[in-house]
Design a protein around this motif. Structure first.
Motif, PDB file in Angstrom:
ATOM      1  N   LEU A   1      15.674   0.691   0.960  1.00  0.00           N
ATOM      2  CA  LEU A   1      14.317   0.263   0.752  1.00  0.00           C
ATOM      3  C   LEU A   1      14.401  -0.306  -0.740  1.00  0.00           C
ATOM      4  N   PRO A   2      14.432  -1.230  -1.248  1.00  0.00           N
ATOM      5  CA  PRO A   2      14.222  -1.953  -2.727  1.00  0.00           C
ATOM      6  C   PRO A   2      13.045  -1.482  -3.257  1.00  0.00           C
ATOM      7  N   LEU A   3      13.131  -1.020  -4.407  1.00  0.00           N
ATOM      8  CA  LEU A   3      11.943  -0.830  -5.090  1.00  0.00           C
ATOM      9  C   LEU A   3      11.428  -1.998  -6.226  1.00  0.00           C
ATOM     10  N   LEU A   4      10.370  -2.451  -6.403  1.00  0.00           N
ATOM     11  CA  LEU A   4       9.927  -3.564  -7.196  1.00  0.00           C
ATOM     12  C   LEU A   4       8.952  -2.865  -8.183  1.00  0.00           C
ATOM     13  N   PRO A   5       9.094  -2.772  -9.436  1.00  0.00           N
ATOM     14  CA  PRO A   5       8.422  -2.000 -10.399  1.00  0.00           C
ATOM     15  C   PRO A   5       6.943  -2.805 -10.601  1.00  0.00           C
ATOM     16  N   MET A   6       5.750  -2.127 -10.659  1.00  0.00           N
ATOM     17  CA  MET A   6       4.593  -2.820 -10.598  1.00  0.00           C
ATOM     18  C   MET A   6       3.736  -2.333 -11.948  1.00  0.00           C
ATOM     19  N   THR A   7       3.106  -3.264 -12.657  1.00  0.00           N
ATOM     20  CA  THR A   7       2.241  -2.658 -13.828  1.00  0.00           C
ATOM     21  C   THR A   7       1.036  -1.915 -13.293  1.00  0.00           C
ATOM     22  N   PRO A   8       0.294  -1.285 -13.767  1.00  0.00           N
ATOM     23  CA  PRO A   8      -0.892  -0.704 -13.396  1.00  0.00           C
ATOM     24  C   PRO A   8      -1.981  -1.846 -12.721  1.00  0.00           C
ATOM     25  N   ASN A   9      -2.091  -3.008 -13.647  1.00  0.00           N
ATOM     26  CA  ASN A   9      -2.815  -4.131 -13.144  1.00  0.00           C
ATOM     27  C   ASN A   9      -2.227  -4.710 -11.685  1.00  0.00           C
ATOM     28  N   GLU A  10      -0.951  -4.782 -11.748  1.00  0.00           N
ATOM     29  CA  GLU A  10      -0.525  -5.448 -10.276  1.00  0.00           C
ATOM     30  C   GLU A  10      -0.754  -4.341  -9.370  1.00  0.00           C
ATOM     31  N   ALA A  11      -0.556  -3.094  -9.597  1.00  0.00           N
ATOM     32  CA  ALA A  11      -0.874  -2.084  -8.419  1.00  0.00           C
ATOM     33  C   ALA A  11      -2.400  -1.781  -7.891  1.00  0.00           C
ATOM     34  N   ALA A  12      -3.100  -2.356  -8.992  1.00  0.00           N
ATOM     35  CA  ALA A  12      -4.579  -2.223  -8.610  1.00  0.00           C
ATOM     36  C   ALA A  12      -4.829  -3.555  -7.785  1.00  0.00           C
ATOM     37  N   TRP A  13      -4.375  -4.809  -8.201  1.00  0.00           N
ATOM     38  CA  TRP A  13      -4.507  -5.824  -7.496  1.00  0.00           C
ATOM     39  C   TRP A  13      -3.952  -5.894  -6.275  1.00  0.00           C
ATOM     40  N   LYS A  14      -2.762  -5.191  -5.827  1.00  0.00           N
ATOM     41  CA  LYS A  14      -2.106  -5.125  -4.718  1.00  0.00           C
ATOM     42  C   LYS A  14      -2.923  -4.423  -3.773  1.00  0.00           C
ATOM     43  N   ARG A  15      -3.712  -3.073  -4.179  1.00  0.00           N
ATOM     44  CA  ARG A  15      -4.598  -2.367  -3.252  1.00  0.00           C
ATOM     45  C   ARG A  15      -5.681  -3.099  -2.766  1.00  0.00           C
ATOM     46  N   VAL A  16      -5.937  -4.142  -3.594  1.00  0.00           N
ATOM     47  CA  VAL A  16      -7.179  -5.216  -2.881  1.00  0.00           C
ATOM     48  C   VAL A  16      -6.685  -6.179  -2.046  1.00  0.00           C
ATOM     49  N   HIS A  17      -5.669  -6.743  -2.360  1.00  0.00           N
ATOM     50  CA  HIS A  17      -5.320  -7.986  -1.817  1.00  0.00           C
ATOM     51  C   HIS A  17      -4.386  -7.665  -0.905  1.00  0.00           C
ATOM     52  N   GLY A  18      -3.305  -6.812  -1.053  1.00  0.00           N
ATOM     53  CA  GLY A  18      -1.962  -6.494  -0.221  1.00  0.00           C
ATOM     54  C   GLY A  18      -0.807  -6.730  -0.699  1.00  0.00           C
ATOM     55  N   ALA A  19       0.090  -6.243  -0.055  1.00  0.00           N
ATOM     56  CA  ALA A  19       1.521  -6.357  -0.906  1.00  0.00           C
ATOM     57  C   ALA A  19       2.146  -7.860  -0.607  1.00  0.00           C
ATOM     58  N   PRO A  20       1.873  -8.643   0.604  1.00  0.00           N
ATOM     59  CA  PRO A  20       2.410 -10.117   0.681  1.00  0.00           C
ATOM     60  C   PRO A  20       1.544 -10.828  -0.429  1.00  0.00           C
TER      61      PRO A  20
END
Length: 198
Positions: A155-174
């Protein structure tokens, strides 16, 4: 039953070459996790890769199951690719081992689309404390095992900033991956800024 780790290591070597460093971390109550460092080579001469070895020794168990099945269940290892010479990314070895131990320690199943957070910078000065788990099959092909064992997925890992991680929680990974793509984000840049999220 055959030990899967020699097979996993052979697959990593065939896909990524020979590692030039390795570190082992053992957490209380878990199997040993190694992290291998594969130096930059070939066409992508400035990209160094880190791969875990040990996470796939046991299948990941459904946290809601009463008993963990010792045979069936998904198996995986983690792969992180970053540009070398920009930051002290070799310090990512312990955080990667922590993430690889999480199925044993926390009873989670690591799968594409998941977020994994280490709660501290992935390496000194890193703008990332978490990663997005991406789809496998591109860099290192799945390793088929004898039935009834599930294949090992890398599984490849893509580093996320805290803002990106928070945004992903709301809008999803895709949605986050599409935003990265639309902005031409270099996900291997160890010092990159957050993608615009407004």
């Amino acid at each position: 039953m055959a030990d899967v780790l020699p097979l996993v290591e052979a697959r990593l070597h065939s896909a990524l070459g020979e590692p030039d460093a390795r570190a082992a971390v053992t957490f209380l109550g878990t199997d040993r996790i190694e992290v291998l460092r594969f130096p930059a080579a070939g066409q992508e001469g400035d990209v160094v890769r880190y791969a875990t070895l040990g996470m796939s020794a046991q299948p990941m168990a459904d946290p809601t199951a009463a008993l963990a099945d010792p045979v069936k269940g998904p198996r995986a290892e983690l792969v992180l690719s970053v540009r070398s010479g920009v930051a002290d990314t070799d310090k990512v070895l312990r955080p990667l081992a922590v993430l690889a131990a999480s199925p044993q320690v926390e009873g989670v199943i690591v799968a594409p689309g998941a977020s994994l957070d280490v709660g501290e910078p992935l390496w000194p000065g890193a703008p990332f404390t978490s990663v997005l788990v991406a789809e496998p099959g591109g860099l290192v092909e799945d390793l088929e095992l004898d039935a009834p064992l599930a294949p090992v997925r890398f599984l490849p890992l893509l580093p996320m900033t805290p803002n990106e991680a928070a945004w992903k929680r709301v809008h999803g990974a895709p949605a986050l991956q599409e935003r990265w793509l639309n902005h031409g984000t270099d996900l291997r840049d160890p010092s990159r800024r957050s993608v615009p999220l407004d």
